[in-house]
Enzyme design. Sequence first.
Site, mmCIF file in Angstrom:
data_model
loop_
_atom_site.group_PDB
_atom_site.id
_atom_site.type_symbol
_atom_site.label_atom_id
_atom_site.label_comp_id
_atom_site.label_asym_id
_atom_site.label_seq_id
_atom_site.Cartn_x
_atom_site.Cartn_y
_atom_site.Cartn_z
ATOM 1 N N VAL A 19 0.840 -1.206 0.000
ATOM 2 C CA VAL A 19 0.000 0.000 0.000
ATOM 3 C C VAL A 19 0.875 1.255 0.000
ATOM 4 O O VAL A 19 0.613 2.220 -0.732
ATOM 5 C CB VAL A 19 -0.942 0.028 1.230
ATOM 6 C CG1 VAL A 19 -1.738 1.319 1.262
ATOM 7 C CG2 VAL A 19 -1.880 -1.177 1.230
ATOM 8 N N GLY A 43 8.598 -5.187 2.691
ATOM 9 C CA GLY A 43 8.583 -4.319 1.508
ATOM 10 C C GLY A 43 9.651 -4.747 0.517
ATOM 11 O O GLY A 43 10.426 -5.657 0.774
ATOM 12 N N TYR A 152 -0.509 -8.475 16.365
ATOM 13 C CA TYR A 152 -0.957 -7.510 15.356
ATOM 14 C C TYR A 152 -2.192 -6.750 15.861
ATOM 15 O O TYR A 152 -2.202 -5.525 15.907
ATOM 16 C CB TYR A 152 -1.271 -8.267 14.072
ATOM 17 C CG TYR A 152 -1.669 -7.411 12.889
ATOM 18 C CD1 TYR A 152 -0.728 -6.660 12.192
ATOM 19 C CD2 TYR A 152 -2.992 -7.380 12.440
ATOM 20 C CE1 TYR A 152 -1.087 -5.897 11.082
ATOM 21 C CE2 TYR A 152 -3.361 -6.618 11.338
ATOM 22 C CZ TYR A 152 -2.404 -5.882 10.653
ATOM 23 O OH TYR A 152 -2.775 -5.133 9.562
HETATM 24 P P1 NAD Z 1 3.198 -4.618 3.619
HETATM 25 O O1 NAD Z 1 3.717 -5.697 4.484
HETATM 26 O O2 NAD Z 1 3.271 -4.799 2.136
HETATM 27 O O3 NAD Z 1 3.883 -3.231 3.933
HETATM 28 C C1 NAD Z 1 4.364 -2.869 5.212
HETATM 29 C C2 NAD Z 1 5.654 -2.109 5.008
HETATM 30 O O4 NAD Z 1 6.136 -1.700 6.299
HETATM 31 C C3 NAD Z 1 6.758 -2.940 4.376
HETATM 32 O O5 NAD Z 1 7.431 -2.207 3.389
HETATM 33 C C4 NAD Z 1 7.669 -3.279 5.556
HETATM 34 O O6 NAD Z 1 9.001 -3.528 5.146
HETATM 35 C C5 NAD Z 1 7.524 -2.028 6.397
HETATM 36 N N1 NAD Z 1 7.816 -2.231 7.828
HETATM 37 C C6 NAD Z 1 7.338 -3.217 8.631
HETATM 38 N N2 NAD Z 1 7.803 -3.048 9.891
HETATM 39 C C7 NAD Z 1 8.589 -1.936 9.868
HETATM 40 C C8 NAD Z 1 9.357 -1.254 10.836
HETATM 41 N N3 NAD Z 1 9.418 -1.680 12.118
HETATM 42 N N4 NAD Z 1 10.059 -0.151 10.469
HETATM 43 C C9 NAD Z 1 10.016 0.287 9.183
HETATM 44 N N5 NAD Z 1 9.310 -0.327 8.218
HETATM 45 C C10 NAD Z 1 8.595 -1.419 8.554
HETATM 46 O O7 NAD Z 1 1.685 -4.366 4.061
HETATM 47 P P2 NAD Z 1 0.556 -3.480 3.390
HETATM 48 O O8 NAD Z 1 -0.507 -4.372 2.924
HETATM 49 O O9 NAD Z 1 1.158 -2.502 2.450
HETATM 50 O O10 NAD Z 1 -0.011 -2.719 4.678
HETATM 51 C C11 NAD Z 1 0.351 -1.386 4.962
HETATM 52 C C12 NAD Z 1 -0.291 -0.958 6.265
HETATM 53 O O11 NAD Z 1 -1.705 -1.042 6.157
HETATM 54 C C13 NAD Z 1 0.106 -1.812 7.470
HETATM 55 O O12 NAD Z 1 0.285 -0.988 8.584
HETATM 56 C C14 NAD Z 1 -1.078 -2.726 7.677
HETATM 57 O O13 NAD Z 1 -1.223 -3.104 9.013
HETATM 58 C C15 NAD Z 1 -2.227 -1.839 7.212
HETATM 59 N N6 NAD Z 1 -3.326 -2.670 6.709
HETATM 60 C C16 NAD Z 1 -3.255 -3.256 5.491
HETATM 61 C C17 NAD Z 1 -4.284 -4.072 5.057
HETATM 62 C C18 NAD Z 1 -4.250 -4.736 3.710
HETATM 63 O O14 NAD Z 1 -5.178 -5.511 3.393
HETATM 64 N N7 NAD Z 1 -3.284 -4.483 2.867
HETATM 65 C C19 NAD Z 1 -5.399 -4.296 5.886
HETATM 66 C C20 NAD Z 1 -5.424 -3.685 7.133
HETATM 67 C C21 NAD Z 1 -4.386 -2.864 7.538
#
Ligand code: NAD
Length: 344
Positions: A19, A43, A152
């Site tokens: 995202v 990521g 989580y």
């Molecule tokens: P993703 O795993 O693709 O992206 C998360 C990003 O955060 C990654 O690039 C990862 O490397 C980075 N990251 C993780 N921990 C970190 C840290 N401690 N320090 C720095 N970077 C860190 O997930 P996504 O689907 O892109 O989700 C993005 C956000 O949206 C998240 O916070 C997730 O909880 C929230 N979310 C997403 C969904 C979904 O369906 N995609 C649903 C509910 C909530």
Amino acid sequence: MTASTKKKTILVAGGAGFVGSHLCDVLLADGHRVICVDNFQTGSMDNVRALRNHPDFKLIHGDICEPIIVREQLDQIYNLACPASPPQYQADPIHTMLTSVVGTANLLKLAEKNGASFLQASTSEVYGDPEQHPQHEDYWGHVNCTGPRACYDEGKRAAETLCFDMLRTGRVDARVVRIFNTYGPRMSPNDGRIVSNLIVQALRGEPLTIYGSGEQTRSFCFVSDLVAGIVGLMNVSANPGVPVNIGNPGEFTISELADLVLEMTGSASPIKHLPLPVDDPQRRRPDIGRAKKLLDWEPRLPLSEGLALTIPWFAETLDLKLPKQRSTTIRPRSERALAAAVHS
Ligand code: NAD
Ligand code: UDP
């Protein structure tokens, strides 16, 4: 950018994720400067490779659990840093919890120092395995605080608490979006979530894994719709002061989703049932009345249209051919569910 819109400097934590990278694209296209902070846990550099030479894009390889130092004066901070896929966030559960709690606290301090607005990416998981359906923001949820998903769910709930306490005490203009299942190009093919798993399995001709009976439901939002919603929440002039659900209310069983993926890929893969994970929520659908009212937001793409944009991206990324018999007219098994997605 319109003449009346000021160029902003915006930090996106988790900007190299699924995202986050789409959000970076949109913010740059709107004419802003973007500083992406990511530890690359889930990521990928591929997600931001096209931005590396953009004059307004800066990448910091860092973990938000450590204090983040930036020299630039920040106008806005989006916190998307956190693995979102259950197998990924359960792989190092303590780090997941610290990312949501310590990481969010660090970014809120940075926002306070800069006088920046703050948007926290929360989740429908704060409702746990919900006893109310659909889920309205006023529902307090049904979360097992000692189970394998708690790192989580409870981490995100604590992060919301931090945001609303910072807001109530007048320290940060903090806003909270509760994101429901989102899909689209740039999901990691290996991250274990349902949409990416099913598409990759179908394209490879492998069995489609359905956990449990497949009667559990989710509501799937295409990533461009989500990003429009979270940018809308960050920029709405009056802070709502309450969390806002963003998701697509079209609700599908996992079996219906698998059937749709099989139809759209033209795959002959069989279905393989595996055990249901512990505490897996059985029903999920957002009530998006608040987003409609406060942000004038609703999703545009029904599931079939979003999948039609997502499947070719996976095929190209994995260098897998779409089978020739791929249907161009999409007739999912549940016409009713699709109609609900379009008209909701
Ligand atoms: P993703 O795993 O693709 O992206 C998360 C990003 O955060 C990654 O690039 C990862 O490397 C980075 N990251 C993780 N921990 C970190 C840290 N401690 N320090 C720095 N970077 C860190 O997930 P996504 O689907 O892109 O989700 C993005 C956000 O949206 C998240 O916070 C997730 O909880 C929230 N979310 C997403 C969904 C979904 O369906 N995609 C649903 C509910 C909530
Ligand atoms: N799921 C499944 N097969 C898979 C991956 C997931 O049946 O290969 C199920 C999972 O048990 C859940 C739903 O699909 O009921 C959505 O799972 P996902 O991991 O995408 O997200 P969640 O909403 O559970 O966080």
